[in-house]
Design a protein around this motif. Structure first.
Motif, mmCIF file in Angstrom:
data_model
loop_
_atom_site.group_PDB
_atom_site.id
_atom_site.type_symbol
_atom_site.label_atom_id
_atom_site.label_comp_id
_atom_site.label_asym_id
_atom_site.label_seq_id
_atom_site.Cartn_x
_atom_site.Cartn_y
_atom_site.Cartn_z
ATOM 1 N N ASN A 72 0.542 -1.521 0.246
ATOM 2 C CA ASN A 72 -0.086 0.227 -0.050
ATOM 3 C C ASN A 72 0.822 1.087 -0.333
ATOM 4 O O ASN A 72 0.773 2.568 0.426
ATOM 5 N N GLU A 73 2.438 1.021 -0.448
ATOM 6 C CA GLU A 73 3.174 2.402 -0.801
ATOM 7 C C GLU A 73 3.355 2.521 -2.058
ATOM 8 O O GLU A 73 4.123 1.078 -2.353
ATOM 9 N N TYR A 80 3.896 0.025 -7.394
ATOM 10 C CA TYR A 80 2.298 -0.481 -6.129
ATOM 11 C C TYR A 80 2.110 -1.836 -5.551
ATOM 12 O O TYR A 80 2.088 -2.108 -6.796
ATOM 13 N N SER A 82 -0.887 -3.843 -3.418
ATOM 14 C CA SER A 82 -1.802 -4.348 -3.109
ATOM 15 C C SER A 82 -1.184 -5.224 -2.043
ATOM 16 O O SER A 82 -0.947 -6.608 -2.523
ATOM 17 N N GLN A 212 -1.845 1.872 5.766
ATOM 18 C CA GLN A 212 -1.274 2.484 4.987
ATOM 19 C C GLN A 212 0.187 2.831 5.543
ATOM 20 O O GLN A 212 -0.138 3.856 6.121
ATOM 21 N N PRO A 213 1.620 2.789 5.778
ATOM 22 C CA PRO A 213 1.844 1.555 4.889
ATOM 23 C C PRO A 213 1.738 0.217 5.858
ATOM 24 O O PRO A 213 2.000 0.216 7.060
#
Length: 847
Positions: A72-73, A80, A82, A212-213
């Motif tokens: 998530n970063e 990226y 997820s 996040q993260p």
């Protein structure tokens, strides 16, 4: 061409029927030689492979491979990941084949940043952890979370925070209370079951996704059973390559980070492997060398049994080539049968087929070559140069050739020893068994055999002089038999077998005694308890049955010893008044008497130092600095032995109570040394305990050290059995000549019951010479190569163990030689029990 092959089939069939028993023994021995040739490398490699698996298992989770990712970063590459991509990535990592073969279960740990969740009682610091299938949790109450707003909390956290199923945590609700399942590693989530904050909560992927993260760790567990000694190096190289290019792990979709302690956890294994291979290589070729000699001796026995046939063939015009072809046809058949049987038996240990090639070649050529040489020698026995000068020149040429050959063997043996000693244990130019190290015992035994052949006539000449003064004919007969009894091949076989037995015994004794010494070095007493113990626990141990002495101490590393020309960092060991008694119980040099002077209130504080520091300390005023405290000290003695087996540094000893009186904050003793036969029972209830008996048992039962000892013991047993076979074959090969001699002596009035004396006089000098030569060769092998065998690695000590030459080994060798000699005489009696001496004399020794 017809003359070469005519009647070959008929003669071979008749000879096979006539000597069926002897050929069956030959074939069986050939099968044994084949099994040894194939099984020894397999057993050795399986030993080091077991050591590799044991080392990986001992490394535990430290050898696992960790793949780290930020979820998530967006990373520096603009990529990226997820939480959905991460879950798919776990099962689809593109691993190199070397790593894929040795990895097993994959576990995923995802942790969200700490957050504060509000309840009716206030805010609770917490952290969310992704609930995955690899988490084996036991549900105490409720159920595992199923939706994004549900979480599961630990039992300890629920009790601490007063939570129960249905309790609200901000926008979340407690769906269940869990505790850890069995046999699960939580090393990627330390403190998960602690009662301290933050509170750990398990959530679903949908529940943790908004945060996040996220820190994700994919753990690839290492399977010890998948390893071999060669695979450790392969995996380590593959890991280094993967760390330089982690992009391929995700198939080009993400940049990950790979971490592992695989190399550090197994850094000691290569040295242990080289040490085991060095010791096993030393004894590898020996049994095969003895077997080769025995095969040649048995082939000579077969040839001598067919001496009359060979002479008749030559008398009827058969060429040497024809004799060789017929013998080759027979030996090819027996070699194929014997080697084939050996290969079938050795299939479970089979690593490569190439080791059987020398055995097959020897089996194929030993009989034909000896048959041709016998026929050739018989036809030329009466051919001598008529000129006396020519005969003298022929003798001199033969003597020069022999001297040159002997000097070449001596030079080769010396070169092998020098080469092995110079390159040492750390050589890595050879994989597996070291051929140079394996050949060294053969070369040294050959040198000893050559020396015995030179010295034997001198010894026999002196004994003959004594025998001639004895009453009766036995002394003269014995001296006459002994004078011509020594043959190079039987002597070499027996000498090599004895050398292997002596070398094996000395090696085992050295390793086992070195392990005992190492146990004292690594433990420091019969037991060492680590951790702060209460006064009651210490008193209970000291008063336990079988405990003689105990001592508490605390070691402070990197303590500054000031007052010298430069600051020296030392390891200060503060001991109580019981330490001198413990030190006196340890084996080795007596401890310094000045240790009893430490418990003194004198100023400055009395201190005992090791010899290295004693050489640097003069008349200066010296101090010890413990943090901000500086204590004036005075050297009152030198202690040569220190706890270098489990502590490092240059050591100084001070009294614990006296030191604490001079410090602002007391040092708490954290080590308890215990001595006495009841030590193991006295310290059994404590957690962090290392007993000397336990350390010693673990070392001796380890795959490498235990495997090496077992293989060496089997080698010694095999050497003894081969020595017996070699001597029996020699007795059988020469028994007919002794029967003829005894028949001739019968005409002079010597009774047949003295036949055993002739055999003893002929065989005993060979056995005695082999015992002396084997003892010298065996001891010489260990003394010459002991420093190159890595004995310290397998013993586990801090230095090279002392080479131990046990008298029991030499006594056992003498007893084994006597037993072999008795069995050989028994065989002689059994062979000659049905002889009719008049028939032997009339027929002339033929069948």
């Amino acid at each position: 061409m017809r003359s070469l092959f005519s009647a070959t089939g008929l003669l071979v069939r008749r000879r096979l029927r006539r000597n069926a028993g002897l050929l069956a023994a030959w074939t069986g021995l050939l099968a044994i030689a084949t099994v040894l040739a194939l099984a020894i490398p397999g057993i050795i490699l399986s030993t080091v492979d077991r050591g590799a698996r044991e080392a990986v298992a001992a490394a535990g989770t430290a050898a696992d491979i960790l793949v780290l990712a930020d979820v998530n970063e967006q990373n520096y590459s603009g990529q990226y990941i997820s939480i959905k991509n991460l879950l798919a990535l776990v099962d689809n990592l593109v691993l190199p084949p070397e790593i894929a073969r040795v990895t097993g279960e994959r576990s995923l740990t995802v942790v969200a940043p700490p957050v504060s969740l509000f309840t009716d009682d206030g805010a609770i610091a917490s952290r969310l952890v992704l609930l995955t299938q690899s988490h084996r949790l036991t549900v105490v109450d409720g159920e595992l979370p199923r939706t994004a707003d549900q979480v599961a909390v630990t039992v300890a956290g629920a009790e601490l925070k007063g939570l129960k199923v249905g309790s609200p945590l901000g926008a979340l609700v407690v769906s269940g209370i869990v505790e850890p399942g069995d046999d699960e590693c939580w090393c990627d989530l330390p403190g998960v079951w602690d009662v301290d904050e933050p509170l750990t909560m398990f959530a679903t992927a949908e529940g943790i996704a908004p945060f996040q993260p996220l820190e994700a760790t994919i753990r690839l567990s290492i399977r010890p059973e998948a390893f071999s000694s060669a695979r450790i190096a392969e995996v380590e190289r593959s890991i280094r390559s993967l760390q330089l290019n982690t992009y391929r792990l995700s198939g080009g979709t993400a940049t990950l980070l790979v971490q592992t302690q695989f190399g550090d956890a197994l850094e000691d294994f290569p040295r242990g492997e080289r040490a085991a291979l060095a010791q096993l290589s030393l004894l590898t070729a020996g049994p095969l060398g003895v077997l080769a000699a025995v095969l040649v001796l048995l082939s000579r026995l077969i040839v001598e049994r067919r001496a009359s046939d060979l002479l008749l063939e030559r008398a009827r015009g058969s060429s040497l080539a024809a004799i060789g072809v017929r013998a080759l046809a027979e030996s090819a058949l027996t070699a194929l049968v014997g080697c084939g049987l050996g290969v079938a038996i050795a299939l479970p240990f089979l690593v490569a087929v190439t080791p059987v090639i020398p055995v097959f070649v020897i089996a194929l050529l030993a009989g034909p070559v000896q048959a041709v040489l016998f026929a050739r020698g018989a036809s030329r026995s009466t051919r001598q140069p008529a000129n006396r000068a020519d005969r003298h020149d022929a003798v001199q040429r033969a003597r020069v050739r022999r001297i040159v050959a002997e000097l070449a063997v001596v030079a080769l043996a010396a070169g092998a020893i020098v080469s092995v000693r110079s390159r040492g244990l750390l050589q890595t130019t050879t994989e597996g068994i070291d051929p140079l190290l394996a050949a060294t015992p053969l070369l040294l035994s050959t040198v000893v055999t050559l020396a015995l052949m030179r010295l034997y006539p001198l010894v026999i000449r002196g004994l003959s002089a004594l025998a001639q003064r004895s009453r009766g004919a036995l002394g003269v007969l014995g001296a006459s038999q002994a004078r011509h009894s020594l043959a190079p091949l039987p002597l070499f076989a027996l000498t090599l077998a004895m050398a292997l037995a002596v070398g094996s015994g000395l090696l085992v004794d050295t390793v086992r005694s070195g392990q005992v010494d190492a146990s004292w070095q690594r433990v420091g007493a019969d037991a060492r308890v680590t951790g702060v113990l209460s006064e009651e626990d210490v008193a209970a141990v000291a008063s336990a049955p079988g405990v003689t002495f105990s001592s508490r101490s605390v070691a402070s590393s990197s303590v500054e010893l000031g007052g010298l020309r430069s600051i020296v960092l030392v390891t200060a060991i503060a001991v109580d008044e019981g330490y001198p008694d413990v030190a006196e119980e340890l084996p080795g040099p007596a401890p310094a008497a000045s240790l009893r002077q430490l418990a003194s209130s004198n100023e400055p504080l009395p201190m005992v130092v090791d010899p290295e520091l004693a050489d640097r300390i003069g008349a200066e005023e010296i101090t010890l600095r413990f943090g901000q405290d500086e204590v004036a000290v005075e050297v009152v003695g030198v202690q040569s032995r220190g706890p270098s087996g489990y502590l490092s540094g240059r050591f100084v000893y001070v009294d614990l109570d006296s030191l604490n009186e001079r410090l602002k904050s007391d040092l708490k003793p954290d080590t308890l040394l215990v001595m006495g036969p009841g030590t193991d029972a006295a310290v059994g209830d404590f957690g962090d305990v290392l007993t000397r008996s336990g350390w010693l048992a673990e070392r001796r039962d380890s795959a490498l050290a235990g495997g090496v000892t077992t293989v060496i013991a089997l080698t010694a047993a095999a050497a003894g059995a081969l020595a017996l076979i070699a001597l029996l074959s020699t007795v059988l090969a020469t028994s007919r000549r002794r029967a003829t001699t005894l028949a001739l002596l019968r005409t002079l009035g010597i009774t047949p019951r003295f036949g055993w004396w002739l055999a003893l006089a002929e065989i005993a000098p060979v056995v005695v010479a082999a015992v002396v030569g084997g003892a010298l060769a065996g001891v010489g092998i260990i003394l010459a190569l002991g420093s190159s065998l890595g004995l310290a690695v397998l013993t586990g000590g801090v230095g090279q163990p002392t080479l131990l030459i046990s008298p029991l080994v030499l006594v056992g060798l003498a007893a084994a030689a006597l037993l072999i000699l008795v069995l050989a005489m028994l065989a002689e009696v059994l062979v000659r029990r049905r002889d009719r001496l008049s028939d032997v004399l009339r027929v002339g020794g033929t069948e």
